[in-house]
Design a protein around this motif. Structure first.
Motif, PDB file in Angstrom:
ATOM      1  N   SER A   1       0.860  -1.175   0.000  1.00 13.90           N
ATOM      2  CA  SER A   1       0.000   0.000   0.000  1.00 13.90           C
ATOM      3  C   SER A   1       0.898   1.226   0.000  1.00 13.90           C
ATOM      4  O   SER A   1       1.958   1.223   0.614  1.00 13.90           O
ATOM      5  CB  SER A   1      -0.917   0.001   1.217  1.00 13.90           C
ATOM      6  N   GLY A   2       0.470   2.271  -0.692  1.00 14.37           N
ATOM      7  CA  GLY A   2       1.338   3.418  -0.832  1.00 14.37           C
ATOM      8  C   GLY A   2       2.195   3.288  -2.069  1.00 14.37           C
ATOM      9  O   GLY A   2       2.279   2.223  -2.689  1.00 14.37           O
ATOM     10  N   SER A   3       2.876   4.322  -2.435  1.00 18.65           N
ATOM     11  CA  SER A   3       3.677   4.344  -3.657  1.00 18.65           C
ATOM     12  C   SER A   3       5.112   3.921  -3.379  1.00 18.65           C
ATOM     13  O   SER A   3       5.740   4.406  -2.454  1.00 18.65           O
ATOM     14  CB  SER A   3       3.666   5.753  -4.267  1.00 18.65           C
ATOM     15  N   ILE A   4       5.594   2.986  -4.186  1.00 16.81           N
ATOM     16  CA  ILE A   4       6.994   2.581  -4.139  1.00 16.81           C
ATOM     17  C   ILE A   4       7.592   2.928  -5.491  1.00 16.81           C
ATOM     18  O   ILE A   4       7.263   2.300  -6.498  1.00 16.81           O
ATOM     19  CB  ILE A   4       7.149   1.078  -3.858  1.00 16.81           C
ATOM     20  N   PHE A   5       8.472   3.905  -5.515  1.00 20.58           N
ATOM     21  CA  PHE A   5       9.080   4.342  -6.764  1.00 20.58           C
ATOM     22  C   PHE A   5      10.373   3.586  -7.017  1.00 20.58           C
ATOM     23  O   PHE A   5      11.159   3.353  -6.116  1.00 20.58           O
ATOM     24  CB  PHE A   5       9.342   5.847  -6.731  1.00 20.58           C
ATOM     25  N   GLY A   6      10.568   3.191  -8.241  1.00 20.18           N
ATOM     26  CA  GLY A   6      11.811   2.537  -8.592  1.00 20.18           C
ATOM     27  C   GLY A   6      11.943   1.114  -8.102  1.00 20.18           C
ATOM     28  O   GLY A   6      13.050   0.604  -7.945  1.00 20.18           O
TER      29      GLY A   6
END
Length: 117
Positions: A25-30
């Motif tokens: 949940s939430g944004s994981i960039f890269g």
């Protein structure tokens, strides 16, 4: 805030199967890979299996032929099918997401897998 949430652990008899799931949940960039690690009492955390954003998989020798990792790294979902479980597989299993950006790794809270008759 990013969270990795595992589910699917439990108590199983030797020779049985379990399927673990992990979703972020939430944004994981890269994010370029996700995987499963485990830690048994009194032992260090060890790699079980990983899958990359390109779909390549890697397994620890002790699970080859018994466990299978699958998922979609882009969607931040990963699964671990565990077959032919043995008492030595008893451990807390952790979901992991590796990224090319800080903080470089995220971890779930862990799910207990107990193999016992």
């Amino acid at each position: 805030q990013v969270q990795l949430v595992e589910s699917g652990g439990g108590l199983v008899q030797p020779g049985g199967s379990l399927r673990l799931s992990c979703a972020a949940s939430g944004s994981i960039f890269g994010c370029n890979a996700m995987g499963w690690y485990r830690q048994a009492p009194g032992k260090q955390r060890e790699l079980v299996a990983t899958i990359t954003s390109g779909g390549s998989t890697n397994y620890a020798e002790f699970v080859k032929g018994r466990f299978a990792i699958s998922g979609d790294v882009a969607k931040k979902r990963v699964y671990l099918q565990m077959n032919s479980l043995q008492p030595e597989d008893t451990a807390v299993y952790y979901c992991n997401a590796d990224t090319v950006l800080y903080p470089y790794a995220y971890w779930g809270q862990g799910t207990q897998v107990t193999v016992s008759s």
